[in-house]
Motif scaffolding. Structure first.
Motif, PDB file in Angstrom:
ATOM      1  N   LYS A  69       3.882  -2.568  -7.191  1.00  0.00           N
ATOM      2  CA  LYS A  69       3.536  -1.254  -7.739  1.00  0.00           C
ATOM      3  C   LYS A  69       2.010  -1.104  -7.812  1.00  0.00           C
ATOM      4  CE  LYS A  69       4.967   2.525 -10.014  1.00  0.00           C
ATOM      5  NZ  LYS A  69       5.542   3.620  -9.219  1.00  0.00           N
ATOM      6  N   LYS A  70       1.336  -2.238  -8.040  1.00  0.00           N
ATOM      7  CA  LYS A  70      -0.134  -2.212  -8.116  1.00  0.00           C
ATOM      8  C   LYS A  70      -0.750  -1.787  -6.782  1.00  0.00           C
ATOM      9  CE  LYS A  70      -0.042  -6.107 -11.353  1.00  0.00           C
ATOM     10  NZ  LYS A  70      -0.151  -7.575 -11.415  1.00  0.00           N
ATOM     11  N   MET A  71      -0.007  -1.976  -5.690  1.00  0.00           N
ATOM     12  CA  MET A  71      -0.538  -1.638  -4.361  1.00  0.00           C
ATOM     13  C   MET A  71      -0.624  -0.135  -4.132  1.00  0.00           C
ATOM     14  SD  MET A  71       1.389  -4.634  -2.181  1.00  0.00           S
ATOM     15  CE  MET A  71       0.812  -4.115  -0.588  1.00  0.00           C
ATOM     16  N   GLU A  72      -0.069   0.647  -5.060  1.00  0.00           N
ATOM     17  CA  GLU A  72      -0.149   2.109  -4.932  1.00  0.00           C
ATOM     18  C   GLU A  72      -1.590   2.612  -5.038  1.00  0.00           C
ATOM     19  OE1 GLU A  72       4.293   3.516  -6.359  1.00  0.00           O
ATOM     20  OE2 GLU A  72       2.633   3.781  -7.764  1.00  0.00           O
ATOM     21  N   LYS A  73      -2.470   1.784  -5.598  1.00  0.00           N
ATOM     22  CA  LYS A  73      -3.881   2.203  -5.722  1.00  0.00           C
ATOM     23  C   LYS A  73      -4.670   1.995  -4.420  1.00  0.00           C
ATOM     24  CE  LYS A  73      -4.896  -0.884  -9.018  1.00  0.00           C
ATOM     25  NZ  LYS A  73      -5.634  -1.827  -9.908  1.00  0.00           N
ATOM     26  N   LEU A  74      -4.063   1.340  -3.416  1.00  0.00           N
ATOM     27  CA  LEU A  74      -4.749   1.108  -2.140  1.00  0.00           C
ATOM     28  C   LEU A  74      -5.067   2.428  -1.441  1.00  0.00           C
ATOM     29  CD1 LEU A  74      -2.576  -1.879  -0.917  1.00  0.00           C
ATOM     30  CD2 LEU A  74      -5.044  -1.974  -1.253  1.00  0.00           C
ATOM     31  N   ASP A  75      -6.221   2.480  -0.830  1.00  0.00           N
ATOM     32  CA  ASP A  75      -6.650   3.700  -0.135  1.00  0.00           C
ATOM     33  C   ASP A  75      -6.563   3.477   1.376  1.00  0.00           C
ATOM     34  OD1 ASP A  75      -7.732   6.018   0.754  1.00  0.00           O
ATOM     35  OD2 ASP A  75      -9.784   5.588   0.095  1.00  0.00           O
ATOM     36  N   GLY A  88      -5.895   6.137   3.390  1.00  0.00           N
ATOM     37  CA  GLY A  88      -5.925   7.493   3.911  1.00  0.00           C
ATOM     38  C   GLY A  88      -4.652   8.263   3.621  1.00  0.00           C
ATOM     39  N   ARG A  89      -3.776   7.669   2.858  1.00  0.00           N
ATOM     40  CA  ARG A  89      -2.535   8.335   2.431  1.00  0.00           C
ATOM     41  C   ARG A  89      -2.054   7.658   1.163  1.00  0.00           C
ATOM     42  NH1 ARG A  89       2.206   5.350   4.658  1.00  0.00           N
ATOM     43  NH2 ARG A  89       1.398   3.517   5.737  1.00  0.00           N
ATOM     44  N   ARG A  90      -1.183   8.358   0.455  1.00  0.00           N
ATOM     45  CA  ARG A  90      -0.680   7.809  -0.812  1.00  0.00           C
ATOM     46  C   ARG A  90       0.421   6.786  -0.534  1.00  0.00           C
ATOM     47  NH1 ARG A  90       3.214   9.680  -4.588  1.00  0.00           N
ATOM     48  NH2 ARG A  90       2.836   8.812  -6.657  1.00  0.00           N
ATOM     49  N   ILE A  91       0.291   5.607  -1.108  1.00  0.00           N
ATOM     50  CA  ILE A  91       1.298   4.552  -0.957  1.00  0.00           C
ATOM     51  C   ILE A  91       2.252   4.627  -2.144  1.00  0.00           C
ATOM     52  CG2 ILE A  91       1.684   2.054  -0.798  1.00  0.00           C
ATOM     53  CD1 ILE A  91       0.198   3.282   1.614  1.00  0.00           C
ATOM     54  N   LYS A  92       3.538   4.503  -1.867  1.00  0.00           N
ATOM     55  CA  LYS A  92       4.526   4.573  -2.948  1.00  0.00           C
ATOM     56  C   LYS A  92       5.473   3.390  -2.856  1.00  0.00           C
ATOM     57  CE  LYS A  92       7.765   7.819  -5.161  1.00  0.00           C
ATOM     58  NZ  LYS A  92       8.268   6.757  -5.971  1.00  0.00           N
ATOM     59  N   ALA A  93       5.696   2.733  -4.010  1.00  0.00           N
ATOM     60  CA  ALA A  93       6.650   1.615  -4.091  1.00  0.00           C
ATOM     61  C   ALA A  93       7.868   2.060  -4.891  1.00  0.00           C
ATOM     62  CB  ALA A  93       5.996   0.415  -4.752  1.00  0.00           C
ATOM     63  N   ALA A  94       9.039   1.549  -4.522  1.00  0.00           N
ATOM     64  CA  ALA A  94      10.277   1.885  -5.236  1.00  0.00           C
ATOM     65  C   ALA A  94      11.144   0.639  -5.341  1.00  0.00           C
ATOM     66  CB  ALA A  94      11.030   2.996  -4.509  1.00  0.00           C
ATOM     67  N   ILE A  95      12.081   0.680  -6.267  1.00  0.00           N
ATOM     68  CA  ILE A  95      13.029  -0.426  -6.434  1.00  0.00           C
ATOM     69  C   ILE A  95      14.432   0.165  -6.471  1.00  0.00           C
ATOM     70  CG2 ILE A  95      12.770  -0.363  -8.972  1.00  0.00           C
ATOM     71  CD1 ILE A  95      13.307  -3.402  -8.968  1.00  0.00           C
ATOM     72  N   SER A  96      15.374  -0.525  -5.858  1.00  0.00           N
ATOM     73  CA  SER A  96      16.761  -0.062  -5.863  1.00  0.00           C
ATOM     74  C   SER A  96      17.664  -1.291  -5.878  1.00  0.00           C
ATOM     75  CB  SER A  96      17.033   0.790  -4.622  1.00  0.00           C
ATOM     76  OG  SER A  96      18.332   1.319  -4.671  1.00  0.00           O
TER      77      SER A  96
END
Length: 708
Positions: A89-95, A97-105
């Motif tokens: 989830k912390k990787m969502e702050k990576l830049d 050039g697009r928004r990174i999104k993490a999910a769990i299922s």
């Protein structure tokens, strides 16, 4: 090898620098040299704590910064999935050039959730991934990187076949995703790498050196030939070994063979550990102890855990609910709990290292064998893997408590080679489940194509073609006979029943058992107890507890009283204690009652509720398929009763968010029995009811406005 020499995206470098990661461990460097960042398939076989998660993250960051597509991270356990999701989830702050999104299922095997569909990184259990493939989730074709954690569990009889089939399907995707397998050190890692089409990166390197030894007659005999004398006491060898480490400022983790022994060992060490605590630690642990009491019913188990935490010791096993387990794990990680006694399940779960790991017994009770059996060398090595905290310790120690046979234990476990990983897919149950699933996903498939698919699995590599072919034929005949599949000339397709069974993610044998049960159900009658018996006695139900002598009479009386609800005649000898627990739960028994009278702890009850809810849902879906509309309302109501632990009269009230079993009962006892009653009572009067209060009352009223 330093991070800045890898040529990875600048944002990724900054992200790692923030976490003080500037240099790679040897296994990480070996993975990069093997082509990890060039999209090469890699199998990393290395000890616990050797940095395998960073290998996964490097592959993920490189993929996200240079390619389009999805990443799936597969784990065997929900607890591990949650832990990894928090990290990713912390990787969502990576830049990039697009928004990174993490999910769990991880839950609900009969659906495809939107969140996963829209995420770049999806953390899944192996079973959830399998279910998504069966459901034809469109985003599966977009997977460009697969990271499979704990790949050595392919050799596990229960969980292995699903992981094996999932990896076979993923590596056969048209997009040919990069596969990164993460495994413990295993004997036949070459064979596993060959099957996965991976380059093998094998390493014995650990960030913290590990000493292994056997404790016998007051002396630790180490694998390097050294020995240490340990001060003996009446507390017993495992605790003496723990205290020896705590005196020197370390933490100890002792593995016990049963839940009872884990709590007993913690209790034995508590007074001695308490003496090593500082005043500030004692004050802090008093608060943690109170937190356990405040957030849970005061069963004997909870009171015991609370009293032990005050003294800097704890225990961890499946009887504890999630809330308690998380507190114990957090405080052990924080160094506040000095001694933790746990059942071995912890070794395969969350990351909780200690300076010294003590294996108090090398035998485990094997349910199928009905006897104690020695643990495998691979399991021993997994337990050892918890020794040594990379941030805190310069060394780790793993010690087996021996019994006048120390040289044998040293030779077999410490110097021994872990057993090779063997496919479990040729097992009858595994084959009927996965053959059905494959036919459902490929309608009109030929028999030779079914065999062709299974020859691509690890079983296909390890088992003779004739043997595998024979086992597949037997499974197909069973599926044909039970009308789960049909055959036309050379081709096979699933029936509506077969499709439903595969999508529900249950063993065909369980589905057949349910189908016959539903056929036997008469009309115009309540069958709640009969449905509970059907669910609790099927193969899938877990955990099952056998009856104790004192339970037979209780159950006999209950069966007599509920005879009108039975689907078919049963006796107490056809039942288990879990049926009593489920019935007590939906009769609003407290956790204290369940613990005192049935020996069922809240962690067990929670898992029973989850499993029973899923299985009653399966019954509901099969009843729909069988056009038994007369059963649907009762099954739907039973699901709600199981989820909340309530009698039927409270079902309407618990539909309002914030009203659980306790508040619903309080409201009912105050004469508020329907949503209409809730709408009519003034908010100030509602707030005066015990367990409600102004905030909850306002929340209830605002929901009721939306309902109108």
């Amino acid at each position: 090898m330093r991070i800045e020499t890898l040529g990875i995206n600048h944002s990724a470098q900054e992200f790692l620098a923030e976490q003080n990661i500037t240099k790679l461990y040897p296994p990480q460097a070996d993975a990069v040299k093997a082509g990890l960042l060039e999209g090469q398939n890699i199998l990393v076989a290395a000890p616990t704590a050797s940095g395998k998660t960073l290998i996964a993250m490097l592959a993920m960051m490189e993929f996200l910064s240079t390619k389009q597509g999805k990443i799936v991270y597969l784990t065997p356990l929900r607890a591990l999935a949650s832990e990894k999701f928090s990290e990713f989830k912390k990787m969502e702050k990576l830049d990039f050039g697009r928004r990174i999104k993490a999910a769990i299922s991880t839950g609900d095997f009969d659906s495809v959730d939107k969140e996963s569909e829209n995420a770049d990184i999806v953390v899944l259990t192996n079973e959830k991934m399998d279910s998504l493939i069966r459901h034809g989730a469109e985003w599966v074709d977009k997977i460009g990187l697969v990271i499979a954690d704990e790949v050595h569990l392919i050799g596990d009889k229960d969980r292995g076949p699903t992981l094996e089939v999932v990896l076979t399907k993923l590596k056969e995707l048209p997009a040919k995703p990069q596969i990164v397998g993460l495994s413990a050190t295993i004997t036949n890692s070459n064979e596993l790498a060959e099957w996965l089409g991976c380059k093998l990166v094998s390493s014995d390197w650990r960030p913290v050196p590990l000493a292994e030894g056997v404790f016998d007659g007051g002396t630790i005999l180490w694998n390097n030939g050294d020995s240490d004398e340990i001060e003996s006491s009446i507390r017993g060898p495992p605790i003496d070994l723990c205290l020896d480490t705590i005196k020197k400022g370390g933490q100890s983790l002792v593995f016990a063979e049963t839940r009872t022994r884990s709590a007993s060992l913690a209790a034995k060490g508590s007074d001695a550990v308490f003496k090593f605590l500082s005043d500030s630690e004692k004050k802090y642990l008093e608060e943690i102890s109170q937190k356990i009491l405040d957030n849970n019913e005061h069963t004997d188990l909870i009171k015991t855990l609370s009293s032990l935490l005050k003294k800097g010791v704890g225990f961890h096993h499946a009887g504890l609910n999630q809330n308690c387990r998380e507190i114990v794990e957090t405080e052990f990680r924080n160094g506040k709990i000095k001694l933790l006694a746990s059942t071995p399940t912890l070794a395969a779960g969350v990351n909780l290292p200690a300076r010294r790991v003590i294996i108090s017994s090398i035998v485990r009770y094997d349910v199928k064998a009905g006897a104690n059996k020695p643990i495998s060398i691979l399991e021993y090595k997994q337990l050892c893997g918890r020794a040594g905290r990379p941030q805190y310790d310069k060394f780790g120690e793993a010690i087996i408590v021996g019994n006048a046979n120390s040289s044998d234990l040293t030779e077999y476990y410490i110097n021994g080679t872990p057993e090779p990983i063997e496919s479990q897919l040729a097992d009858d149950k595994a084959l009927r489940i996965h053959i059905l699933s494959h036919i459902v996903s490929n309608p009109g498939i030929k028999g030779e194509e079914i065999l062709g698919f299974f020859q691509k699995t690890l079983a296909g590599l390890q088992i003779r073609k004739n043997t595998l072919s024979f086992s597949i034929e037997i499974a197909k005949k069973f599926l044909l006979r039970e009308n789960l599949i049909v055959q036309k000339a050379e081709r096979f397709a699933a029936t509506e029943f077969g499709k439903k069974v595969s999508m529900l993610y249950i063993d065909p044998i369980t589905a057949i058992y349910f189908k016959r049960g539903l056929e036997a159900v008469s009309e115009n009658n309540a069958h709640t107890f009969g449905f509970l018996h059907l669910v609790s006695s099927c193969e899938e139900f877990f955990p099952k507890f056998s009856l104790r002598n004192k339970d037979y009479e209780t159950l006999s009386t209950l069966i007599e009283n509920k005879s009108s609800e039975l689907i078919e005649p049963i006796s107490e000898y056809d039942c288990n204690r879990s049926l009593l627990a489920l019935h007590s739960w939906i009769s609003e028994s407290s956790e204290i009652h369940l613990s005192d009278n049935l020996g069922i702890e809240s962690g067990d009850m929670h898992r029973m509720v989850e499993t029973a809810d899923w299985l009653v849902y399966c019954l509901y879906e099969l009843a729909k398929l069988a056009e038994r509309a007369d059963l649907l309302e009762e099954l739907s109501t039973l699901r709600k009763r199981i989820s909340y632990g309530i009698k039927q009269e409270l079902v309407e009230l618990v539909q309002i968010r914030g009203i659980g079993r306790v508040r619903a009962r309080k409201l009912y006892d105050h004469g508020i029995r329907t949503v209409s009653d809730l709408q009519q009572i003034p908010v100030n009067k509602l707030a005066e009811i015990d367990k409600i209060g102004p905030t909850i009352a306002d929340n209830i009223k605002s929901q009721l406005k939306k309902v109108r």
